[in-house]
Design a protein around this motif. Structure first.
Motif, PDB file in Angstrom:
ATOM      1  N   ILE A  38     -21.844  12.118  32.959  1.00  0.00           N
ATOM      2  CA  ILE A  38     -20.680  11.094  33.096  1.00  0.00           C
ATOM      3  C   ILE A  38     -19.387  11.731  31.416  1.00  0.00           C
ATOM      4  N   TRP A  39     -19.842  12.878  30.580  1.00  0.00           N
ATOM      5  CA  TRP A  39     -19.553  12.553  29.819  1.00  0.00           C
ATOM      6  C   TRP A  39     -18.958  14.803  30.389  1.00  0.00           C
ATOM      7  N   TRP A  40     -20.249  15.092  31.133  1.00  0.00           N
ATOM      8  CA  TRP A  40     -19.425  16.744  31.885  1.00  0.00           C
ATOM      9  C   TRP A  40     -18.383  16.242  32.318  1.00  0.00           C
ATOM     10  N   THR A  41     -18.129  15.076  33.726  1.00  0.00           N
ATOM     11  CA  THR A  41     -17.365  14.722  34.441  1.00  0.00           C
ATOM     12  C   THR A  41     -15.759  14.143  34.143  1.00  0.00           C
ATOM     13  N   ARG A  42     -15.471  13.599  32.649  1.00  0.00           N
ATOM     14  CA  ARG A  42     -14.640  13.789  31.981  1.00  0.00           C
ATOM     15  C   ARG A  42     -13.896  14.836  31.255  1.00  0.00           C
ATOM     16  N   CYS A  43     -15.363  15.208  30.568  1.00  0.00           N
ATOM     17  CA  CYS A  43     -14.489  16.848  30.181  1.00  0.00           C
ATOM     18  C   CYS A  43     -13.740  17.540  31.408  1.00  0.00           C
ATOM     19  N   VAL A  44     -14.432  17.089  32.668  1.00  0.00           N
ATOM     20  CA  VAL A  44     -13.281  18.097  34.142  1.00  0.00           C
ATOM     21  C   VAL A  44     -11.759  17.619  34.115  1.00  0.00           C
ATOM     22  N   ARG A  45     -12.505  16.040  34.431  1.00  0.00           N
ATOM     23  CA  ARG A  45     -11.545  15.076  34.914  1.00  0.00           C
ATOM     24  C   ARG A  45      -9.830  15.334  33.415  1.00  0.00           C
ATOM     25  N   ARG A  46     -10.570  15.913  32.261  1.00  0.00           N
ATOM     26  CA  ARG A  46      -9.117  15.676  31.605  1.00  0.00           C
ATOM     27  C   ARG A  46      -8.821  16.838  31.300  1.00  0.00           C
ATOM     28  N   MET A  47      -9.955  17.649  31.230  1.00  0.00           N
ATOM     29  CA  MET A  47      -9.302  19.131  31.035  1.00  0.00           C
ATOM     30  C   MET A  47      -8.857  20.058  32.213  1.00  0.00           C
ATOM     31  N   GLY A  48      -9.702  19.686  33.500  1.00  0.00           N
ATOM     32  CA  GLY A  48      -9.193  20.807  34.480  1.00  0.00           C
ATOM     33  C   GLY A  48     -10.227  21.440  34.857  1.00  0.00           C
ATOM     34  N   PRO A  49      -9.768  22.179  35.646  1.00  0.00           N
ATOM     35  CA  PRO A  49     -11.053  23.859  36.189  1.00  0.00           C
ATOM     36  C   PRO A  49     -11.061  24.696  34.844  1.00  0.00           C
ATOM     37  N   GLY A  50      -9.335  25.542  34.931  1.00  0.00           N
ATOM     38  CA  GLY A  50      -8.530  26.624  33.904  1.00  0.00           C
ATOM     39  C   GLY A  50     -10.041  26.542  32.853  1.00  0.00           C
ATOM     40  N   PRO A  51      -9.775  25.407  32.510  1.00  0.00           N
ATOM     41  CA  PRO A  51     -10.508  25.068  30.737  1.00  0.00           C
ATOM     42  C   PRO A  51     -11.474  25.618  30.983  1.00  0.00           C
ATOM     43  N   VAL A  52     -12.246  24.126  31.720  1.00  0.00           N
ATOM     44  CA  VAL A  52     -13.842  24.682  31.979  1.00  0.00           C
ATOM     45  C   VAL A  52     -14.543  25.963  31.992  1.00  0.00           C
ATOM     46  N   GLU A  53     -13.746  26.769  33.287  1.00  0.00           N
ATOM     47  CA  GLU A  53     -14.101  27.418  33.324  1.00  0.00           C
ATOM     48  C   GLU A  53     -14.252  28.668  32.419  1.00  0.00           C
ATOM     49  N   ARG A  54     -13.176  28.415  31.277  1.00  0.00           N
ATOM     50  CA  ARG A  54     -12.688  29.132  29.904  1.00  0.00           C
ATOM     51  C   ARG A  54     -14.185  28.751  29.068  1.00  0.00           C
ATOM     52  N   ALA A  55     -14.488  27.586  29.250  1.00  0.00           N
ATOM     53  CA  ALA A  55     -15.652  27.284  28.308  1.00  0.00           C
ATOM     54  C   ALA A  55     -16.822  27.665  28.535  1.00  0.00           C
ATOM     55  N   LEU A  56     -16.865  27.953  30.390  1.00  0.00           N
ATOM     56  CA  LEU A  56     -18.234  27.927  30.897  1.00  0.00           C
ATOM     57  C   LEU A  56     -18.584  29.873  30.498  1.00  0.00           C
ATOM     58  N   GLY A  57     -17.632  30.360  30.070  1.00  0.00           N
ATOM     59  CA  GLY A  57     -17.852  32.074  30.238  1.00  0.00           C
ATOM     60  C   GLY A  57     -17.737  31.656  28.609  1.00  0.00           C
ATOM     61  N   GLN A  58     -17.119  31.586  27.720  1.00  0.00           N
ATOM     62  CA  GLN A  58     -17.666  31.350  26.586  1.00  0.00           C
ATOM     63  C   GLN A  58     -18.905  31.130  26.262  1.00  0.00           C
ATOM     64  N   TYR A  59     -19.835  30.210  26.937  1.00  0.00           N
ATOM     65  CA  TYR A  59     -20.881  29.275  26.309  1.00  0.00           C
ATOM     66  C   TYR A  59     -21.663  30.398  26.543  1.00  0.00           C
ATOM     67  N   ARG A  60     -21.453  31.715  28.308  1.00  0.00           N
ATOM     68  CA  ARG A  60     -22.190  32.039  28.924  1.00  0.00           C
ATOM     69  C   ARG A  60     -22.522  33.185  27.508  1.00  0.00           C
ATOM     70  N   GLU A  61     -21.908  33.341  27.317  1.00  0.00           N
ATOM     71  CA  GLU A  61     -21.584  34.948  26.216  1.00  0.00           C
ATOM     72  C   GLU A  61     -21.934  34.429  24.750  1.00  0.00           C
TER      73      GLU A  61
END
Length: 94
Positions: A38-61
């Motif tokens: 539910i939290w992850w869904t809320r983050c994607v819904r509020r932020m949109g795909p672009g910022p979440v993809e950026r976060a995923l990249g930072q996380y992987r690094e």
């Protein structure tokens, strides 16, 4: 399986598109925090795909360069930092 909510129609959150569900799935898979769906869904819904993809990249690094004791906590911090940069407040609401 996607979570189902029984909200009145006027209060129901907008449904996520296929790309957004993919990002939610990535957040769950990378953090191992299925209970935070539910939290992850809320983050994607509020932020949109672009910022979440950026976060995923930072996380992987971060995961490549250091040992992470709390993967979900790190991802949440990254998401909240990016959300703050773009002027979106993310809160752990229940």
């Amino acid at each position: 399986m996607r979570p189902q909510a029984s909200f009145p129609l006027q209060l129901a959150p907008s449904p996520l598109d296929e790309r957004s569900w993919y990002l939610v799935d990535q957040l769950v898979e990378l953090t191992g925090a299925k209970g935070d769906l539910i939290w992850w869904t809320r983050c994607v819904r509020r932020m949109g795909p672009g910022p979440v993809e950026r976060a995923l990249g930072q996380y992987r690094e971060a995961r490549q360069s250091q040992h992470v004791r709390n993967p979900a906590g790190l991802m949440t911090k990254i998401l909240k930092d990016i959300a703050g940069e773009i002027g979106i407040a993310l809160k752990n609401e229940t």
